[in-house]
Design an enzyme around this catalytic site. Sequence first.
Site, PDB file in Angstrom:
ATOM      1  N   ASP A  18       0.873  -1.165   0.000  1.00 21.86           N
ATOM      2  CA  ASP A  18       0.000   0.000   0.000  1.00 21.86           C
ATOM      3  C   ASP A  18       0.926   1.237   0.000  1.00 21.86           C
ATOM      4  O   ASP A  18       2.138   1.108   0.243  1.00 21.86           O
ATOM      5  CB  ASP A  18      -0.863  -0.065   1.272  1.00 21.86           C
ATOM      6  N   ASP A  20       0.054   5.146   1.242  1.00 24.39           N
ATOM      7  CA  ASP A  20      -0.047   6.032   2.412  1.00 24.39           C
ATOM      8  C   ASP A  20       0.060   5.261   3.725  1.00 24.39           C
ATOM      9  O   ASP A  20      -0.693   4.318   3.964  1.00 24.39           O
ATOM     10  CB  ASP A  20      -1.392   6.777   2.398  1.00 24.39           C
ATOM     11  N   ARG A 143     -10.831  18.259  -1.982  1.00 20.98           N
ATOM     12  CA  ARG A 143      -9.468  17.790  -2.158  1.00 20.98           C
ATOM     13  C   ARG A 143      -8.444  18.920  -2.255  1.00 20.98           C
ATOM     14  O   ARG A 143      -7.240  18.675  -2.197  1.00 20.98           O
ATOM     15  CB  ARG A 143      -9.353  16.885  -3.393  1.00 20.98           C
TER      16      ARG A 143
HETATM   17  O1  M1P Z   1      -4.644   6.149   1.368  1.00 19.39           O
HETATM   18  C1  M1P Z   1      -5.402   5.961   0.243  1.00 19.39           C
HETATM   19  C2  M1P Z   1      -6.331   7.130  -0.030  1.00 19.39           C
HETATM   20  O2  M1P Z   1      -5.577   8.309  -0.248  1.00 19.39           O
HETATM   21  C3  M1P Z   1      -6.308   9.458  -0.497  1.00 19.39           C
HETATM   22  O3  M1P Z   1      -7.155   9.734   0.593  1.00 19.39           O
HETATM   23  P1  M1P Z   1      -7.180  11.140   1.378  1.00 19.39           P
HETATM   24  O4  M1P Z   1      -6.928  12.217   0.409  1.00 19.39           O
HETATM   25  O5  M1P Z   1      -8.544  11.137   1.996  1.00 19.39           O
HETATM   26  O6  M1P Z   1      -6.102  11.044   2.438  1.00 19.39           O
HETATM   27  C4  M1P Z   1      -7.202   9.296  -1.712  1.00 19.39           C
HETATM   28  O7  M1P Z   1      -6.439   9.344  -2.888  1.00 19.39           O
HETATM   29  C5  M1P Z   1      -8.002   8.013  -1.634  1.00 19.39           C
HETATM   30  O8  M1P Z   1      -8.591   7.761  -2.900  1.00 19.39           O
HETATM   31  C6  M1P Z   1      -7.146   6.840  -1.266  1.00 19.39           C
HETATM   32  O9  M1P Z   1      -7.933   5.701  -1.054  1.00 19.39           O
END
Ligand code: M1P
Length: 259
Positions: A18, A20, A143
Amino acid sequence: MAASVFADRPQKKLVLFDVDDTLTRPRQTVSPEMIRLLRALRKKMVIGVVGGSDFVKISEQLTVQGSAAIDEFDYTFAENGLTAYKMAVPLPSQSFIKFVGEERYKTLAKFILHYIADLDIPIKRGTFIEFRNGMINVSPIGRNATLQERLDFAAYDKQHEVRRAFVEVLREKFADYGLTFSIGGQISFDVFPNGWDKTYCLRHVEDEQFEEIHFFGDKTYKGGNDYEIYSDPRTIGHAVSGPPDTARMLKEIFLPDFQ
Ligand code: M1P
């Protein structure tokens, strides 16, 4: 049978990550140290990345010192694999809008935007629906929030559960749409057809018949966007608490001699 493009790897294993909070901090770029580790791993086996975000964002986060994400990984899966590359070559894909249809999507988008308009949260910015190839991403704050605004919203949402309440309403109202509403990041949630979660990417690797497929992710609990692939019988799942934990586990499991 044609020879695999991965014939040079001593181990017939695939390790998927993954993005993030697994390889990087949320929406931040990967560290040179993590890239060094991934390059060492790639000499031994096949590696890939599977993120919920779109390809542009994943590429931004995983690009270091001019080297592109699709060149650092054997597989790059954006939007759970709805945008997919194998050795930098694009793989066939499907689309969210084709699945849902224009009329039904219009109804959904209208409802979402009305709901957000009526939401009383501390601040709102822009881009409340991001339209992607394999999903839409919905953000109550928008966003365009800055990093600080994003962190503030994440803390606010933890307390007030704005997103949880929102997806509950959507799940009920659009029950017949065949959609999954998945809270994966800090300020938004993803909406995609049932089954187009991160396990979607596994169909792209079937032809290689890997002996093992490992997956590393942080949101591996039920309801998290790593849950399905983490608990899938085709993978060996590893739950991590952040990039330092990923690095520690990689060294422990695959790279005991890494310096
Ligand atoms: O961690 C994955 C998610 O990252 C982003 O989420 P957010 O902007 O809410 O932190 C988005 O790109 C989301 O689509 C994705 O699942």
